[in-house]
Design an enzyme around this catalytic site. Structure first.
Site, PDB file in Angstrom:
ATOM      1  CB  SER A  69      -0.890   0.034   1.251  1.00  0.00           C
ATOM      2  OG  SER A  69      -1.762  -1.044   1.258  1.00  0.00           O
ATOM      3  N   GLY A  70       2.172   1.126   0.026  1.00  0.00           N
ATOM      4  CA  GLY A  70       3.024   2.319   0.094  1.00  0.00           C
ATOM      5  C   GLY A  70       3.802   2.383   1.396  1.00  0.00           C
ATOM      6  CG  HIS A 134       2.480  -5.649   6.689  1.00  0.00           C
ATOM      7  ND1 HIS A 134       2.273  -4.434   6.097  1.00  0.00           N
ATOM      8  CD2 HIS A 134       3.561  -6.185   6.065  1.00  0.00           C
ATOM      9  CE1 HIS A 134       3.201  -4.234   5.160  1.00  0.00           C
ATOM     10  NE2 HIS A 134       3.991  -5.271   5.126  1.00  0.00           N
ATOM     11  CE  LYS A 289       4.544  -0.518 -14.901  1.00  0.00           C
ATOM     12  NZ  LYS A 289       3.563  -0.705 -15.951  1.00  0.00           N
ATOM     13  N   GLY A 290       5.122   2.994  -8.888  1.00  0.00           N
ATOM     14  CA  GLY A 290       4.814   4.120  -8.001  1.00  0.00           C
ATOM     15  C   GLY A 290       3.705   5.018  -8.535  1.00  0.00           C
TER      16      GLY A 290
HETATM   17  P1  A3P Z   1       3.672  -0.425  -7.487  1.00  0.00           P
HETATM   18  O1  A3P Z   1       3.995  -1.884  -7.432  1.00  0.00           O
HETATM   19  O2  A3P Z   1       2.238  -0.160  -7.865  1.00  0.00           O
HETATM   20  O3  A3P Z   1       4.633   0.364  -8.309  1.00  0.00           O
HETATM   21  P2  A3P Z   1       4.964  -1.334  -0.201  1.00  0.00           P
HETATM   22  O4  A3P Z   1       6.016  -0.336   0.078  1.00  0.00           O
HETATM   23  O5  A3P Z   1       3.830  -1.313   0.792  1.00  0.00           O
HETATM   24  O6  A3P Z   1       5.538  -2.687  -0.426  1.00  0.00           O
HETATM   25  O7  A3P Z   1       4.250  -0.872  -1.548  1.00  0.00           O
HETATM   26  C1  A3P Z   1       4.957  -0.963  -2.750  1.00  0.00           C
HETATM   27  C2  A3P Z   1       4.354   0.017  -3.708  1.00  0.00           C
HETATM   28  O8  A3P Z   1       4.736   1.349  -3.356  1.00  0.00           O
HETATM   29  C3  A3P Z   1       4.898  -0.209  -5.112  1.00  0.00           C
HETATM   30  O9  A3P Z   1       3.824   0.147  -5.990  1.00  0.00           O
HETATM   31  C4  A3P Z   1       6.050   0.766  -5.188  1.00  0.00           C
HETATM   32  O10 A3P Z   1       6.433   1.096  -6.489  1.00  0.00           O
HETATM   33  C5  A3P Z   1       5.449   1.965  -4.437  1.00  0.00           C
HETATM   34  N1  A3P Z   1       6.482   2.845  -3.862  1.00  0.00           N
HETATM   35  C6  A3P Z   1       7.654   2.506  -3.286  1.00  0.00           C
HETATM   36  N2  A3P Z   1       8.322   3.610  -2.913  1.00  0.00           N
HETATM   37  C7  A3P Z   1       7.567   4.667  -3.245  1.00  0.00           C
HETATM   38  C8  A3P Z   1       7.730   6.086  -3.115  1.00  0.00           C
HETATM   39  N3  A3P Z   1       8.824   6.615  -2.581  1.00  0.00           N
HETATM   40  N4  A3P Z   1       6.738   6.881  -3.575  1.00  0.00           N
HETATM   41  C9  A3P Z   1       5.622   6.353  -4.126  1.00  0.00           C
HETATM   42  N5  A3P Z   1       5.416   5.022  -4.290  1.00  0.00           N
HETATM   43  C10 A3P Z   1       6.364   4.177  -3.842  1.00  0.00           C
END
Ligand code: A3P
Length: 322
Positions: A69-70, A134, A289-290
């Site tokens: 979720s970020g 989590h 992808k972020g």
């Molecule tokens: P996507 O796979 O859609 O690109 P988590 O950190 O909870 O494992 O979530 C991973 C998701 O957050 C991934 O999404 C990742 O690319 C995105 N993410 C990681 N670092 C980020 C940042 N600094 N800003 C925005 N999104 C980020």
């Protein structure tokens, strides 16, 4: 002492084996239905140890999230804010040489092994301590819910967390894998069967806590944070009682914090391009992808009213592609 803890670990292993189990995303090798959530085998012992042995301090800060979720982003932002006095230089900041997951650990992970040593090192950490988790709100150790420590939760559109979790799962080592096809994983996800799921009760637990105890839980959405990072980082600063805004008003400190934690910056750092986290996932795979495809809008409220049916209904009219 060692014998007592071996006996306890055996009992907990037996408990885990007696629980209903499924394969599902973000788990491995199985998910076990424990306290109404799907706990990955990988974390089971750590979750129990966290609940039994963790002692919260009033100035602790927790970053909480449903997987993908970020969390990485929120860990980075919270780390910069909480440690602003300690690490005020943006040229020489720990985030430039360490991955956010190395700087902010989850007790359910670290307490899964060497319990006595880990408990000692947790109590010796410099304050304020910053952790992630989590675990759903209802299963957090009482010491967290009953103390004055603060929790920042990040919520993300479940379409995007599913795709992100699927992509992540294809790249991690087999200890964490689920042996499912995309369709099977999606079906299970829609039914709430994925690590730490169901996703809707995960969101709702923290959402409700943020309504009843706004001084304790700050509820953020990934999509909002993307749309207007400055506004939501200011909310975080205020929630954490940080002096940054008052002391450095008119300077570029907050913008510098945001830039340091931005997706582009973090993804391109050498430290995040090679090496493994806990010998399971490559650091680079935390930055994919972020982006987001659709806004969460009133999803949380809708979920409260109609539960997963709403989500499944929407999914049927939509192609889930990356
Ligand atoms: P996507 O796979 O859609 O690109 P988590 O950190 O909870 O494992 O979530 C991973 C998701 O957050 C991934 O999404 C990742 O690319 C995105 N993410 C990681 N670092 C980020 C940042 N600094 N800003 C925005 N999104 C980020």
């Amino acid at each position: 002492m060692a014998l007592a803890s071996d006996k306890q670990a055996n009992e907990e292993n037996e408990l885990m084996l007696a629980l209903p189990k499924e394969r599902g995303l973000y788990g491995g090798p199985y998910l076990h239905l424990f306290q109404d959530f799907w706990c990955p085998s990988f974390y089971f012992q750590g979750v129990i140890n966290f609940q039994k042995h963790f002692l919260a301090k009033d100035n602790d800060v927790f970053v909480a999230s449903f997987p993908k979720s970020g969390t990485t982003w929120l860990k980075a932002l919270t780390f910069v804010i909480v440690n602003h006095q300690r690490f005020s230089s943006f040229e020489n900041h720990p985030l430039l040489s360490s991955n956010p997951h190395e700087l902010v650990s989850a007790p359910e992970f670290i307490l899964s092994h060497d319990l006595d040593d880990q408990i000692l090192s947790l109590s010796n950490m410099s304050e304020p301590r910053l952790f992630s988790t989590h675990i759903p709100f209802s299963s957090l150790p009482k010491t967290i819910t009953e103390s004055n420590c603060k929790i920042i939760y990040i919520c993300r559109n479940p379409f995007d967390t599913f795709v992100s979790a699927w992509e992540f799962s294809t790249k991690i080592k087999s200890v964490f894998s689920h042996a499912l096809t995309f369709e099977e994983a999606f079906e299970k996800y829609c039914n709430g069967i994925s690590g730490f799921g169901p996703w809707w009760s995960h969101m709702l637990g923290y959402w409700n806590a943020s309504i009843t105890r706004p001084e304790k839980v700050l509820f953020l959405k990934y999509e909002d944070l993307k749309e207007d990072t400055l506004f939501h980082v200011k909310r975080m600063l205020e929630f954490l009682g940080s002096s940054v805004t008052r002391e450095e008003e008119g300077t570029t400190v907050i913008e510098n914090m945001i830039n340091l934690c931005s997706f582009e910056k973090m993804k391109n750092l050498k430290v995040n391009q090679s090496g493994y986290m806990h010998n399971v996932a490559e650091k680079k795979n935390f930055f994919r992808k972020g982006k987001y495809r659709s806004t969460l809008q009133q999803l949380v409220g809708k979920v409260e009213l109609v539960g997963k049916i709403e989500f499944v209904g929407k999914v049927e009219n939509r192609t889930v592609v990356d």
